[in-house]
Design an enzyme around this catalytic site. Structure first.
Site, PDB file in Angstrom:
ATOM      1  CG  PHE A 132      -2.605  -6.422   8.924  1.00  0.00           C
ATOM      2  CD1 PHE A 132      -3.850  -6.964   9.192  1.00  0.00           C
ATOM      3  CD2 PHE A 132      -1.655  -6.408   9.940  1.00  0.00           C
ATOM      4  CE1 PHE A 132      -4.140  -7.484  10.456  1.00  0.00           C
ATOM      5  CE2 PHE A 132      -1.932  -6.916  11.192  1.00  0.00           C
ATOM      6  CZ  PHE A 132      -3.182  -7.459  11.444  1.00  0.00           C
ATOM      7  CE  LYS A 151      -4.669   1.386   6.953  1.00  0.00           C
ATOM      8  NZ  LYS A 151      -4.794   1.229   5.507  1.00  0.00           N
ATOM      9  CG  ASN A 159     -10.445   0.340   3.369  1.00  0.00           C
ATOM     10  OD1 ASN A 159      -9.871   1.428   3.306  1.00  0.00           O
ATOM     11  ND2 ASN A 159     -10.251  -0.649   2.481  1.00  0.00           N
ATOM     12  NE  ARG A 160     -16.560   6.452   5.051  1.00  0.00           N
ATOM     13  CZ  ARG A 160     -17.699   5.764   5.204  1.00  0.00           C
ATOM     14  NH1 ARG A 160     -18.019   4.838   4.305  1.00  0.00           N
ATOM     15  NH2 ARG A 160     -18.499   5.997   6.228  1.00  0.00           N
ATOM     16  CG  MET A 161      -8.685   2.315   6.252  1.00  0.00           C
ATOM     17  SD  MET A 161      -9.454   2.473   7.881  1.00  0.00           S
ATOM     18  CE  MET A 161      -8.012   2.807   8.893  1.00  0.00           C
ATOM     19  CG  PHE A 187      -3.522   6.159   0.735  1.00  0.00           C
ATOM     20  CD1 PHE A 187      -3.936   4.837   0.695  1.00  0.00           C
ATOM     21  CD2 PHE A 187      -3.195   6.786  -0.467  1.00  0.00           C
ATOM     22  CE1 PHE A 187      -4.024   4.150  -0.511  1.00  0.00           C
ATOM     23  CE2 PHE A 187      -3.273   6.113  -1.682  1.00  0.00           C
ATOM     24  CZ  PHE A 187      -3.701   4.788  -1.699  1.00  0.00           C
ATOM     25  CG  ASN A 196      -2.416   1.687  -4.119  1.00  0.00           C
ATOM     26  OD1 ASN A 196      -3.251   1.631  -5.025  1.00  0.00           O
ATOM     27  ND2 ASN A 196      -2.734   1.475  -2.856  1.00  0.00           N
ATOM     28  CB  SER A 229      -6.665   3.279  -2.916  1.00  0.00           C
ATOM     29  OG  SER A 229      -7.581   3.616  -1.879  1.00  0.00           O
ATOM     30  CG  ASN A 241     -11.009   4.276   0.291  1.00  0.00           C
ATOM     31  OD1 ASN A 241     -12.212   4.366   0.049  1.00  0.00           O
ATOM     32  ND2 ASN A 241     -10.438   3.146   0.664  1.00  0.00           N
ATOM     33  CB  THR A 242      -6.618   8.825  -2.646  1.00  0.00           C
ATOM     34  OG1 THR A 242      -6.067   8.327  -1.423  1.00  0.00           O
ATOM     35  CG2 THR A 242      -5.945  10.148  -3.011  1.00  0.00           C
ATOM     36  CE  LYS A 244      -3.293  -3.937  -3.962  1.00  0.00           C
ATOM     37  NZ  LYS A 244      -3.098  -4.018  -2.490  1.00  0.00           N
ATOM     38  CG  ASN A 264      -6.360  -1.576  -4.123  1.00  0.00           C
ATOM     39  OD1 ASN A 264      -6.884  -1.778  -3.027  1.00  0.00           O
ATOM     40  ND2 ASN A 264      -5.426  -0.660  -4.315  1.00  0.00           N
ATOM     41  N   GLY A 271     -12.195  -8.887   0.536  1.00  0.00           N
ATOM     42  CA  GLY A 271     -12.610 -10.150   1.125  1.00  0.00           C
ATOM     43  C   GLY A 271     -13.188 -11.115   0.111  1.00  0.00           C
ATOM     44  CB  THR A 331     -10.311  -9.268   3.997  1.00  0.00           C
ATOM     45  OG1 THR A 331     -10.066  -8.031   3.314  1.00  0.00           O
ATOM     46  CG2 THR A 331     -11.641  -9.187   4.718  1.00  0.00           C
TER      47      THR A 331
END
Length: 359
Positions: free
Chosen positions: A69, A71, A116-118, A120, A186, A189, A191-192, A228, A257, A282, A333
């Site tokens: 939330f 970052k 999400n695929r923010m 990092f 972490n 995730s 997304n990396t 995590k 995660n 979520g 979420t």
């Protein structure tokens, strides 16, 4: 009467989710800067009986805000004014990076979920470290001895190759450990690229060992260290991680995660396929997150902390996690769906239902 759900439905759902998040977060921070939240702070401060000591740290409430939330550590004080017992900043990387291209945040409203695929996106450890240092001082002045706790979540810089990941984590640890109440590595995730490969015990052991050594050297004290993990690990892999945590004498595990799974969603499958890759968070994570918590708790001694996160929406959910063995519980979420009174409602529920424990 709850106003926020109507605002969310009529206003925020019409916006791009990342834009809506930025605007809502800005409003929370603006209220704090204008000192409007100071009155609210006194009204929602967790009841004294919710306080607990975990990893040698005094938490005013077992409920906190998960990483993702805030970052970059811009709004920790404002978020603590809303009643969170701790805020986990991050994920922070050794180098600043913009994250993945937009759009990269998607709502599944019927599932009370987010994909999400923010990637990092953050300002980097050198920029975030002084913010964390400053906010701990602010919280101490506002709340006194039992102030909200500030955790820091670190991850791998995308541009760094996997074989150089340990040194990259050392960089962020060196800068952030002196200012963090606790540190989370972490490796989970989705997304990396390649990051989850670091969850294997063979690669995780040298990484965690290096971070712990760097943390102690940089901070001049023992900073509680946690790892995590993902909900997508098999039960056997969870058990292997638990064994490693015991062997290395880590302080805890954050579980879990986001997931790459898409099972059991109410959303239109075509819409889910259109969104594509990313981590799902979520309500759909509730079952698996609880399963991982119970497995970890059965395999870790009482001196190893477990922070449970994933699918937590209500005070009853938090209480269920605590009764299942969680030392602390985090959410994220549902905050997007429930609004700024969410933490206060959960703390009130816990004050009514948790047995009084010594502090």
């Amino acid at each position: 009467m709850r106003i926020y759900p109507a605002v969310f439905r009529l206003v925020f759902t019409r916006m791009d989710p990342e834009t809506a998040h930025r605007l809502a977060f800005h409003a929370v921070r603006l209220a704090e800067r204008a000192r409007l939240s100071s009155v609210y702070r006194g009204r929602v401060r967790p009841a004294p009986q919710l306080a607990r000591t975990v990893m040698g740290l005094d938490f005013p409430s077992p409920f906190g805000l998960a990483a993702g939330f805030d970052k970059e550590g811009h709004g920790v004080a404002a978020l603590c004014d809303l009643g969170f017992g701790h805020v986990e900043v991050g994920t922070i990387t050794g180098q600043a990076q913009p994250g993945n291209p937009r759009p990269r945040l998607f709502r599944l409203v019927d599932d009370r979920a987010v994909i999400n695929r923010m990637g990092f996106n953050n300002d980097g450890a050198a920029a975030v470290a002084p913010r964390v240092a400053a906010v701990r001082e602010v919280l101490g002045r506002r709340f006194g001895r039992r102030r909200p706790i500030v955790g820091v979540n670190i991850g791998k810089t995308k541009a760094v190759e996997l074989e150089d990941a340990v040194e990259d984590y050392r960089v962020s640890t060196r800068l952030l450990a002196p200012h963090a109440d606790y540190l989370v590595v972490n490796v989970s995730s989705p997304n990396t690229p390649g990051l989850r490969l670091l969850q294997s015990v063979d690669t995780l052991r040298p990484l965690l060992t290096a971070v712990r050594e760097e943390s102690a050297a940089a901070a001049g004290r023992t900073v509680p260290l946690l790892v995590k993990i993902a909900p997508d690990l098999s039960d056997e892999d969870v058990s292997d991680v638990a064994a490693l945590v015991r062997d290395l004498r880590l302080d805890g595990v954050v579980a879990t995660n986001t997931t790459i799974g898409r099972d059991g969603l109410r959303a239109d499958p075509a819409r889910v396929e259109e969104i594509g890759a990313g981590g799902l968070s979520g309500a759909p994570l509730k079952k698996r997150s609880l399963e991982v918590l119970r497995r970890l708790r059965s395999e870790l001694g009482s001196d190893v902390a477990v922070i449970s996160v994933g699918g937590v929406e209500s005070g009853a959910d938090v209480l269920e996690r605590i009764r299942a063995g969680a030392d602390l519980v985090q959410g994220y979420t549902a905050f997007l769906y429930e609004g700024p009174l969410w933490a206060a409602r959960i703390n009130r529920y816990l004050a009514e239902h948790l047995p009084v424990r010594p502090v």
